[in-house]
Motif scaffolding. Structure first.
Motif, PDB file in Angstrom:
ATOM      1  N   GLY A   8      -2.101   5.315 -13.763  1.00 52.90           N
ATOM      2  CA  GLY A   8      -2.856   4.488 -12.837  1.00 52.90           C
ATOM      3  C   GLY A   8      -4.330   4.447 -13.171  1.00 52.90           C
ATOM      4  O   GLY A   8      -4.993   3.417 -13.018  1.00 52.90           O
ATOM      5  N   MET A   9      -4.847   5.576 -13.656  1.00 56.47           N
ATOM      6  CA  MET A   9      -6.271   5.635 -14.010  1.00 56.47           C
ATOM      7  C   MET A   9      -6.573   4.694 -15.175  1.00 56.47           C
ATOM      8  O   MET A   9      -7.602   4.028 -15.187  1.00 56.47           O
ATOM      9  N   GLU A  40      -1.825   1.728  -9.492  1.00 53.71           N
ATOM     10  CA  GLU A  40      -3.071   2.449  -9.788  1.00 53.71           C
ATOM     11  C   GLU A  40      -3.114   3.828  -9.135  1.00 53.71           C
ATOM     12  O   GLU A  40      -3.711   4.747  -9.679  1.00 53.71           O
ATOM     13  N   ARG A  41      -2.491   3.982  -7.979  1.00 50.57           N
ATOM     14  CA  ARG A  41      -2.481   5.273  -7.286  1.00 50.57           C
ATOM     15  C   ARG A  41      -1.327   6.163  -7.732  1.00 50.57           C
ATOM     16  O   ARG A  41      -1.198   7.308  -7.277  1.00 50.57           O
ATOM     17  N   SER A  45       5.917   2.668 -10.125  1.00 50.92           N
ATOM     18  CA  SER A  45       5.860   2.354 -11.555  1.00 50.92           C
ATOM     19  C   SER A  45       6.455   0.971 -11.790  1.00 50.92           C
ATOM     20  O   SER A  45       7.408   0.584 -11.111  1.00 50.92           O
ATOM     21  N   PRO A  46       5.908   0.249 -12.757  1.00 55.68           N
ATOM     22  CA  PRO A  46       6.445  -1.088 -13.045  1.00 55.68           C
ATOM     23  C   PRO A  46       7.753  -1.019 -13.808  1.00 55.68           C
ATOM     24  O   PRO A  46       8.042  -0.039 -14.488  1.00 55.68           O
ATOM     25  N   CYS A  60      -3.076  -5.093 -25.137  1.00 57.76           N
ATOM     26  CA  CYS A  60      -2.906  -3.719 -25.622  1.00 57.76           C
ATOM     27  C   CYS A  60      -1.417  -3.426 -25.784  1.00 57.76           C
ATOM     28  O   CYS A  60      -0.568  -4.208 -25.368  1.00 57.76           O
ATOM     29  N   ARG A  61      -1.136  -2.326 -26.396  1.00 60.71           N
ATOM     30  CA  ARG A  61       0.250  -1.890 -26.545  1.00 60.71           C
ATOM     31  C   ARG A  61       0.671  -1.183 -25.272  1.00 60.71           C
ATOM     32  O   ARG A  61      -0.147  -0.601 -24.564  1.00 60.71           O
ATOM     33  N   CYS A  62       1.951  -1.203 -25.004  1.00 63.18           N
ATOM     34  CA  CYS A  62       2.483  -0.557 -23.810  1.00 63.18           C
ATOM     35  C   CYS A  62       2.132   0.934 -23.771  1.00 63.18           C
ATOM     36  O   CYS A  62       1.878   1.475 -22.704  1.00 63.18           O
ATOM     37  N   ARG A  63       2.081   1.550 -24.939  1.00 61.13           N
ATOM     38  CA  ARG A  63       1.745   2.979 -25.000  1.00 61.13           C
ATOM     39  C   ARG A  63       0.381   3.283 -24.415  1.00 61.13           C
ATOM     40  O   ARG A  63       0.165   4.349 -23.875  1.00 61.13           O
ATOM     41  N   LEU A  64      -0.550   2.347 -24.527  1.00 70.89           N
ATOM     42  CA  LEU A  64      -1.897   2.569 -23.998  1.00 70.89           C
ATOM     43  C   LEU A  64      -1.875   2.736 -22.485  1.00 70.89           C
ATOM     44  O   LEU A  64      -2.716   3.437 -21.930  1.00 70.89           O
ATOM     45  N   LEU A  65      -0.901   2.141 -21.827  1.00 69.99           N
ATOM     46  CA  LEU A  65      -0.828   2.211 -20.375  1.00 69.99           C
ATOM     47  C   LEU A  65      -0.140   3.470 -19.871  1.00 69.99           C
ATOM     48  O   LEU A  65      -0.191   3.770 -18.694  1.00 69.99           O
ATOM     49  N   SER A  66       0.507   4.222 -20.758  1.00 68.86           N
ATOM     50  CA  SER A  66       1.227   5.415 -20.310  1.00 68.86           C
ATOM     51  C   SER A  66       0.400   6.665 -20.503  1.00 68.86           C
ATOM     52  O   SER A  66      -0.662   6.656 -21.020  1.00 68.86           O
TER      53      SER A  66
END
Length: 66
Positions: A8-9, A40-41, A45-46, A60-66
Motif C-alpha cells: 500500500g505504501m 493503500e491501507r 488486495s487487487p 511499471c512492472r507488477c513486481r514494483l507494486l509488491s
C-alpha cells in the motif's frame, strides 16, 4: 483470478508522485475510492487483472507494486 498482495505504501507513493488523489486514481481505473483506499491501507488486495491495470497505469512492472 487470484488475489495478489501489494504494498500500500508503494501504491500511495506512486499515486502521489503523479499528484493524484485517491478519487482521481479510482476514476481513472474504474474502481471506487474506497477500494483504492483499502489497497493503500493494506486492508484489501487487487485481483490479477486490477494489478495489471495498476502496473500499466504507472508504467511499471507488477513486481514494483509488491
Amino acid at each position: 483470478m487470484g488475489m495478489i498482495t501489494i504494498s500500500g505504501m508503494k501504491l500511495r507513493k506512486l499515486r502521489k508522485s503523479k499528484g493524484m488523489t485517491i478519487k482521481e486514481l479510482a476514476d481513472e481505473l474504474g474502481l471506487s475510492s474506497s477500494t483504492v483506499g483499502m489497497y493503500e491501507r493494506g486492508e484489501r488486495s487487487p485481483n490479477v487483472k486490477t494489478l495489471y491495470r495498476l502496473a500499466h497505469f504507472f508504467f511499471c512492472r507488477c513486481r514494483l507494486l509488491s
